[in-house]
Design a protein around this motif. Structure first.
Motif, mmCIF file in Angstrom:
data_model
loop_
_atom_site.group_PDB
_atom_site.id
_atom_site.type_symbol
_atom_site.label_atom_id
_atom_site.label_comp_id
_atom_site.label_asym_id
_atom_site.label_seq_id
_atom_site.Cartn_x
_atom_site.Cartn_y
_atom_site.Cartn_z
ATOM 1 N N ASN A 118 0.664 -23.218 15.202
ATOM 2 C CA ASN A 118 0.127 -22.072 14.903
ATOM 3 C C ASN A 118 0.166 -21.842 13.332
ATOM 4 N N LEU A 119 -1.024 -22.159 12.995
ATOM 5 C CA LEU A 119 -1.295 -22.157 11.547
ATOM 6 C C LEU A 119 -1.267 -20.747 10.617
ATOM 7 N N THR A 120 -1.477 -19.752 11.374
ATOM 8 C CA THR A 120 -1.709 -18.702 10.752
ATOM 9 C C THR A 120 -0.623 -17.350 11.169
ATOM 10 N N GLU A 121 0.466 -18.122 11.982
ATOM 11 C CA GLU A 121 1.634 -17.112 12.432
ATOM 12 C C GLU A 121 2.507 -16.293 11.147
ATOM 13 N N GLN A 122 2.269 -17.022 10.154
ATOM 14 C CA GLN A 122 3.081 -16.349 8.939
ATOM 15 C C GLN A 122 2.370 -14.971 8.411
ATOM 16 N N ALA A 123 1.294 -14.722 8.950
ATOM 17 C CA ALA A 123 0.756 -13.264 8.602
ATOM 18 C C ALA A 123 1.424 -12.643 9.340
ATOM 19 N N PRO A 124 2.220 -11.414 8.941
ATOM 20 C CA PRO A 124 3.107 -10.583 9.593
ATOM 21 C C PRO A 124 2.113 -9.873 10.831
ATOM 22 N N ALA A 125 2.804 -10.051 12.193
ATOM 23 C CA ALA A 125 2.211 -9.665 13.298
ATOM 24 C C ALA A 125 2.147 -8.137 13.202
ATOM 25 N N LEU A 126 3.114 -7.524 12.593
ATOM 26 C CA LEU A 126 3.214 -6.087 12.589
ATOM 27 C C LEU A 126 3.626 -5.452 11.260
ATOM 28 N N ALA A 127 2.913 -4.434 11.070
ATOM 29 C CA ALA A 127 3.396 -3.820 9.798
ATOM 30 C C ALA A 127 2.955 -2.363 9.702
ATOM 31 N N ALA A 128 3.688 -1.367 9.308
ATOM 32 C CA ALA A 128 3.484 -0.083 9.236
ATOM 33 C C ALA A 128 3.740 0.574 7.949
ATOM 34 N N PHE A 129 3.183 1.595 7.552
ATOM 35 C CA PHE A 129 2.998 2.302 6.187
ATOM 36 C C PHE A 129 3.069 3.749 6.404
ATOM 37 N N MET B 192 -3.266 -8.310 0.098
ATOM 38 C CA MET B 192 -4.061 -7.010 0.780
ATOM 39 C C MET B 192 -2.810 -6.248 1.215
ATOM 40 N N ILE B 193 -1.968 -6.708 1.728
ATOM 41 C CA ILE B 193 -0.736 -5.892 2.075
ATOM 42 C C ILE B 193 -0.015 -5.277 0.799
ATOM 43 N N ARG B 194 -0.136 -5.879 -0.029
ATOM 44 C CA ARG B 194 0.445 -5.222 -1.379
ATOM 45 C C ARG B 194 -0.303 -4.165 -1.756
ATOM 46 N N ALA B 195 -1.648 -4.284 -1.726
ATOM 47 C CA ALA B 195 -2.621 -3.471 -2.306
ATOM 48 C C ALA B 195 -2.332 -1.917 -1.640
ATOM 49 N N LEU B 196 -1.934 -1.903 -0.396
ATOM 50 C CA LEU B 196 -1.803 -0.722 0.392
ATOM 51 C C LEU B 196 -0.286 -0.290 0.060
ATOM 52 N N GLY B 197 0.624 -1.327 0.140
ATOM 53 C CA GLY B 197 1.978 -0.976 -0.086
ATOM 54 C C GLY B 197 2.372 -0.328 -1.395
ATOM 55 N N HIS B 198 1.586 -0.797 -2.396
ATOM 56 C CA HIS B 198 1.962 0.088 -3.687
ATOM 57 C C HIS B 198 1.526 1.358 -3.944
ATOM 58 N N LYS B 199 0.509 1.791 -2.924
ATOM 59 C CA LYS B 199 -0.189 3.089 -2.941
ATOM 60 C C LYS B 199 0.503 4.175 -2.084
ATOM 61 N N ALA B 200 0.890 3.594 -0.998
ATOM 62 C CA ALA B 200 1.755 4.506 -0.055
ATOM 63 C C ALA B 200 3.194 4.493 -0.239
ATOM 64 N N PRO B 201 3.745 5.872 -0.174
ATOM 65 C CA PRO B 201 3.198 6.946 0.460
ATOM 66 C C PRO B 201 2.620 8.046 -0.565
ATOM 67 N N ARG B 202 2.200 7.613 -1.814
ATOM 68 C CA ARG B 202 1.661 8.452 -2.641
ATOM 69 C C ARG B 202 0.354 8.956 -2.183
ATOM 70 N N ALA B 203 -0.327 10.076 -2.692
ATOM 71 C CA ALA B 203 -1.509 10.565 -2.409
ATOM 72 C C ALA B 203 -2.769 9.713 -2.617
ATOM 73 N N ALA B 204 -2.476 8.665 -3.526
ATOM 74 C CA ALA B 204 -3.669 7.728 -3.971
ATOM 75 C C ALA B 204 -4.099 6.739 -2.771
ATOM 76 N N ALA B 205 -3.185 6.757 -1.802
ATOM 77 C CA ALA B 205 -3.513 6.044 -0.628
ATOM 78 C C ALA B 205 -4.566 6.648 0.254
ATOM 79 N N ALA B 206 -4.854 7.901 0.159
ATOM 80 C CA ALA B 206 -6.042 8.503 0.941
ATOM 81 C C ALA B 206 -7.190 8.187 0.339
#
Length: 578
Positions: A496-507, A234-248
């Motif tokens: 904590n079984l899900t702590e490896q899902a990054p707590a913070l991400a910004a695009f 899921m993270i890669r799906a957005l990361g591959h399109k940002a910051p291009r216009a396709a993200a919108a």
């Protein structure tokens, strides 16, 4: 850090955990006032699902939801018969490899282990092998008058009424029918000689749903790793399109597809006793739509998602994930703004003048106030939720109410430290802490020390823009964890079984930020490819080296975190051995 299929590991059942599972069944026999548990899978037990589940649990190490799915055993175990007594175990199997495996698994720690198998001559004759199985079965039952057998199956998806147990259905099992033949067992039918009690649901309620060390290793090695694999997709799906216009143009459903697809696929096959009513369904929602806990992923694009004002784009989104086959849940709030503008360090000022581009003019009116407000508040939520989780797991006599008080106090303190004013914090914050069993059923508020996974979820809604006063939405954080009670010299543990899902991400996904970041990236790419000067080439090479070093460090961190998670699971396994 990323996860792939290579990170999914299925642990093997060892002697220690195998004997502990057997001991747990023996304690169950005593608690029910029985003398033994009888399991007859395969054709001789009319393919009894309860027997297959029990044998898979004891001999194959099947754990959690996989217990329910163990409707059929492999050919090596289909013809076996297992009797668990208070003081020992009896097993018949026509396969020499099976009896040797069981001997290796249990003999060193289990007294009174009886293993029956046909001789080579008997195995070669179908009639003789049937006689050997029947004779072994009769010998197993000597001295026994009451047995528990899991012969009543619950309806699929808990639908409809369940009829009361009728022991007479056992007389249709070929092996039990043969017991009543003249000159074989005692005179009379099987149910006339033995008091047979159905234990199917009781085994699930008191044995299978209780996590042990091996089950925890399964959750870490399979469940959590698979969930995180789709989370990173899921993270890669957005990361591959940002910051291009396709993200919108990306919609909530498109971004959530890795999480939704994983969940939907896992729910396709119904299982007896497993309800399809799931708490905290997977979803991704953008902008102001994050204010509602009931909002589901729709065809709303990033560019059209409601923002803090007229024409303003959304600043964040909430992602929630669920394991379709277990109680694992995770929620994070990620940001569509970094709260900073990317300056084009490689730009040629004269070329920008010729183009008519001016950085200050292009970014005029841009403000980071709302993005920073959301980030600060979310940071406070993360720290408050983790403080409550640690309190609940590590403090004696902790309860859901005391954990909520810790969360609210920590949230108010962190908000004050970061200058976030929330006068109605008690009304805006929602705290939940529940526990789930292996069938995905919420069994109630979390109870410290119970052998079930806990989910903690903290959210703050109705966040208003500090600039326009309009609704920004809400922020959410959730994790799944297990509290390990103290044992001897070992202190309590928090896993904590899900702590490896990054707590913070910004695009840099939308608006002025994305345009500035994209311009800087294109200028750097042009310089790196063209190589107009030795100095520029050297600078590009240095940048590439820095990127390679950063990637290497990230991979090392990823490997270390995976090792840490598995080490924590092993520690939990050790502490749960009782």
């Amino acid at each position: 850090m990323e996860y792939s299929a290579a990170d999914v590991v299925r642990p093997e059942l060892g002697m220690s955990q195998g004997s502990l599972r057997l001991r747990r069944l023996q304690k169950f026999i005593e608690s029910k006032g029985l003398e033994a548990l009888l399991f007859v899978p395969g054709v001789d037990g009319k393919y009894n699902t309860g027997s297959a589940q029990a044998i898979a649990y004891i001999l194959q190490g099947t754990s959690n939801r996989d217990v329910v799915d163990s409707c059929h055993l492999g050919t090596d175990l289909e013809d076996s018969v297992l009797l668990v007594r208070r003081d020992g175990v009896s097993l018949y199997s026509p396969k020499a490899a099976v009896t040797e495996d069981v001997r290796e698994l249990l003999s060193q720690r289990v007294p009174n282990l009886q293993l029956f198998r046909p001789t080579e001559l008997e195995a070669a004759d179908p009639d003789l092998i049937d006689e050997t199985k029947l004779g072994s079965f009769i010998q197993m039952l000597r001295g026994i008058s009451s047995v528990g057998i899991p012969f009543v199956m619950p309806p699929a998806d808990n639908a409809g009424q369940q009829n009361p147990p009728d022991p007479m259905v056992l007389e249709k099992w070929p092996l039990l029918q043969a017991y009543g033949l003249e000159g074989v067992g005692k005179s009379g039918f099987f149910t006339q000689n033995f008091k047979a009690t159905d234990v199917h649901q009781a085994l699930h309620n008191h044995v299978y749903r209780e996590l042990d060390g091996h089950a925890v290793e399964h959750v870490v090695g399979e469940g959590a790793a698979t969930l995180l694999q789709h989370w990173y997709e899921m993270i890669r799906a957005l990361g591959h399109k940002a910051p291009r216009a396709a993200a919108a143009d990306m919609t909530e459903r498109q971004l959530a597809e890795p999480l939704l697809g994983y969940f939907s696929y896992g729910m396709l096959r119904p299982a007896p006793g497993v309800s399809k009513a799931v708490t905290m369904m997977p979803r991704i929602v953008f902008g102001a739509r994050t204010n509602s806990d009931s909002a589901v992923s729709e065809a709303v694009t990033l560019g059209a998602a409601p923002g803090p004002g007229s024409g303003a784009h959304a600043l964040h989104f909430v992602a929630e994930a669920a394991d379709p086959r277990g109680p694992l849940r995770a929620a994070r709030t990620y940001f569509l703004s970094t709260g900073a503008l990317t300056r084009n360090m490689f730009a040629d000022p004269s070329e920008e003048v010729q183009e008519g581009y001016d950085f200050s003019t292009s970014t005029a009116g841009w403000r980071a106030d709302d993005a920073l407000l959301l980030m600060r508040l979310y940071t406070a939520v993360v720290m408050a939720a983790r403080a409550a989780m640690e309190h609940f797991a590590l403090q004696a006599e902790a309860t859901v109410m005391s954990a909520r008080a810790v969360a609210m106090e920590a949230l108010a303190q962190r908000c004050g430290e970061m200058g976030v004013a929330l006068p109605a914090l008690q009304q805006q914050a929602k705290f939940a802490l529940w526990q789930c069993d292996h069938l995905n059923n919420v069994t109630g508020q979390a109870v410290r020390g119970s052998r079930q996974l806990k989910v903690i979820r903290l959210s703050v809604s109705d966040i208003q823009s500090s600039v326009t006063g309009q609704l920004l939405g809400g922020v959410v954080y959730a994790d799944t964890f297990l509290d390990i009670p103290p044992l001897g010299q070992h202190p309590p543990l928090l896993l904590n079984l899900t702590e490896q899902a990054p707590a913070l991400a910004a695009f840099n996904a939308l608006g002025v930020e994305a345009a500035a970041a994209l311009r800087a990236a294109r200028t750097f790419a042009a310089i790196a490819v063209a190589g107009p000067s030795a100095a520029a080439a050297e600078e590009a090479a240095d940048s590439a080296a820095v990127s390679a070093a950063a990637a290497a460090r990230a991979e090392r961190r990823a490997r270390q975190q995976r090792r840490n998670a598995r080490a924590a699971a092993r520690a939990a396994s050790t502490q749960l051995r009782r």
